[in-house]
Write a protein that holds these residues in place. Sequence first.
Motif, PDB file in Angstrom:
ATOM      1  N   ARG A  30      -1.973  -6.269  25.609  1.00  0.00           N
ATOM      2  CA  ARG A  30      -1.258  -7.210  26.480  1.00  0.00           C
ATOM      3  C   ARG A  30      -1.323  -6.779  27.946  1.00  0.00           C
ATOM      4  N   LYS A  31      -1.522  -5.487  28.176  1.00  0.00           N
ATOM      5  CA  LYS A  31      -1.583  -4.966  29.542  1.00  0.00           C
ATOM      6  C   LYS A  31      -3.008  -4.875  30.081  1.00  0.00           C
ATOM      7  N   ALA A  32      -3.988  -5.325  29.304  1.00  0.00           N
ATOM      8  CA  ALA A  32      -5.385  -5.276  29.740  1.00  0.00           C
ATOM      9  C   ALA A  32      -5.586  -6.155  30.974  1.00  0.00           C
ATOM     10  N   PRO A  33      -6.540  -5.816  31.839  1.00  0.00           N
ATOM     11  CA  PRO A  33      -6.747  -6.587  33.082  1.00  0.00           C
ATOM     12  C   PRO A  33      -6.921  -8.089  32.846  1.00  0.00           C
ATOM     13  N   SER A  34      -7.743  -8.464  31.885  1.00  0.00           N
ATOM     14  CA  SER A  34      -7.986  -9.896  31.656  1.00  0.00           C
ATOM     15  C   SER A  34      -6.753 -10.594  31.119  1.00  0.00           C
ATOM     16  N   HIS A  35      -5.972  -9.897  30.273  1.00  0.00           N
ATOM     17  CA  HIS A  35      -4.782 -10.520  29.700  1.00  0.00           C
ATOM     18  C   HIS A  35      -3.605 -10.527  30.669  1.00  0.00           C
ATOM     19  N   ARG A  36      -3.706  -9.795  31.760  1.00  0.00           N
ATOM     20  CA  ARG A  36      -2.708  -9.943  32.809  1.00  0.00           C
ATOM     21  C   ARG A  36      -2.907 -11.260  33.536  1.00  0.00           C
ATOM     22  N   VAL A  37      -4.166 -11.700  33.606  1.00  0.00           N
ATOM     23  CA  VAL A  37      -4.488 -12.985  34.231  1.00  0.00           C
ATOM     24  C   VAL A  37      -4.224 -14.121  33.255  1.00  0.00           C
ATOM     25  N   GLN A  38      -4.674 -13.946  32.017  1.00  0.00           N
ATOM     26  CA  GLN A  38      -4.447 -14.937  30.958  1.00  0.00           C
ATOM     27  C   GLN A  38      -3.720 -14.246  29.816  1.00  0.00           C
ATOM     28  N   PRO A  39      -2.409 -14.398  29.733  1.00  0.00           N
ATOM     29  CA  PRO A  39      -1.608 -13.653  28.762  1.00  0.00           C
ATOM     30  C   PRO A  39      -2.071 -13.848  27.326  1.00  0.00           C
ATOM     31  N   LEU A  40      -1.934 -12.803  26.552  1.00  0.00           N
ATOM     32  CA  LEU A  40      -2.281 -12.820  25.144  1.00  0.00           C
ATOM     33  C   LEU A  40      -1.378 -13.798  24.412  1.00  0.00           C
ATOM     34  N   ASN A  41      -1.999 -14.728  23.701  1.00  0.00           N
ATOM     35  CA  ASN A  41      -1.254 -15.797  23.036  1.00  0.00           C
ATOM     36  C   ASN A  41      -1.181 -15.536  21.529  1.00  0.00           C
ATOM     37  N   ILE A  42      -0.566 -14.411  21.168  1.00  0.00           N
ATOM     38  CA  ILE A  42      -0.414 -14.045  19.763  1.00  0.00           C
ATOM     39  C   ILE A  42       1.062 -13.863  19.470  1.00  0.00           C
ATOM     40  N   GLU A  43       1.542 -14.542  18.441  1.00  0.00           N
ATOM     41  CA  GLU A  43       2.953 -14.471  18.080  1.00  0.00           C
ATOM     42  C   GLU A  43       3.257 -13.139  17.390  1.00  0.00           C
ATOM     43  N   GLY A  44       4.509 -12.762  17.418  1.00  0.00           N
ATOM     44  CA  GLY A  44       4.927 -11.576  16.684  1.00  0.00           C
ATOM     45  C   GLY A  44       5.214 -10.376  17.549  1.00  0.00           C
ATOM     46  N   GLY A  45       5.241 -10.544  18.860  1.00  0.00           N
ATOM     47  CA  GLY A  45       5.565  -9.425  19.727  1.00  0.00           C
ATOM     48  C   GLY A  45       4.440  -8.406  19.807  1.00  0.00           C
ATOM     49  N   ASP A  46       4.829  -7.157  20.095  1.00  0.00           N
ATOM     50  CA  ASP A  46       3.840  -6.114  20.314  1.00  0.00           C
ATOM     51  C   ASP A  46       3.533  -5.296  19.070  1.00  0.00           C
ATOM     52  N   GLU A  47       4.251  -5.546  17.981  1.00  0.00           N
ATOM     53  CA  GLU A  47       4.000  -4.761  16.777  1.00  0.00           C
ATOM     54  C   GLU A  47       2.762  -5.303  16.065  1.00  0.00           C
ATOM     55  N   GLY A  48       1.739  -4.538  16.063  1.00  0.00           N
ATOM     56  CA  GLY A  48       0.498  -4.966  15.432  1.00  0.00           C
ATOM     57  C   GLY A  48      -0.685  -4.237  16.038  1.00  0.00           C
ATOM     58  N   THR A  49      -1.815  -4.393  15.404  1.00  0.00           N
ATOM     59  CA  THR A  49      -3.025  -3.661  15.774  1.00  0.00           C
ATOM     60  C   THR A  49      -4.219  -4.581  15.744  1.00  0.00           C
TER      61      THR A  49
END
Length: 234
Positions: A30-49
């Motif tokens: 979620r903190k990756a450069p590209s995802h700072r511009v276009q946020p990660l659209n995955i449900e379930g919060g940060d728990e996951g791999t």
Amino acid sequence: MDRITGQKIAKRAIALGASRVGIVSLAALRKAPSHRVQPLNIEGGDEGTVVVLALAHPTGRPEMDWWDNWQGGTPGNRRLVNISRRLTKWIFKKYALEALEVPYQVERSGVFLKDAATLSGLGVMGRNNLLITPRYGPRVRLRALRLKVALPGTGPLQGFDPCRGCDAPCLSACPQKAFDSGAFQRERCQQQMRVDESNPIALRSPVVGMATKFKVAYCRLCEQACPVGNRIER
């Protein structure tokens, strides 16, 4: 009880045909450069791999990248899909854990694969806007799975800086001069793709009685010019 680990997943994926495997947490992605511009659209919060699969596409096997009218687009991508789906079945059978295939399209809950690969330690971003891996250079293709379980990440790489001191033959190899401004110009790369699409290759289908209408050999000159890993022909 046999517990799932990133090492076990990687070992199985490589046995199925993957060239390299990396692990990155959703929180890090979620903190990756590209995802700072276009946020990660995955449900379930940060728990996951996210498990990133890399398949080498060596210069000596250009047909792996030829785009055709069959499902999956290219022979190399079809191999990756097969590896991914067999790995998914293995994870569920062995650990009763669902692994979800991550689409390429970010707007469909996909991830930026080059960011995921960089954070998982598969390689680093090069001056040519490509992922550069230590063993295969930029000649890899990527696919990803998502697990709803937290696993330790495998990256990023430390001490690997292949572009330092390089005279950048990849940049001058571009027929559309996509790097002449000092930064990658995606529209120029896309212009070359349109040129390639206007000159399809007509080849006989490997399946008797099933004709292939076309194959497009998209430009790979920047990849092929990169000296990193260029002698590896797996």
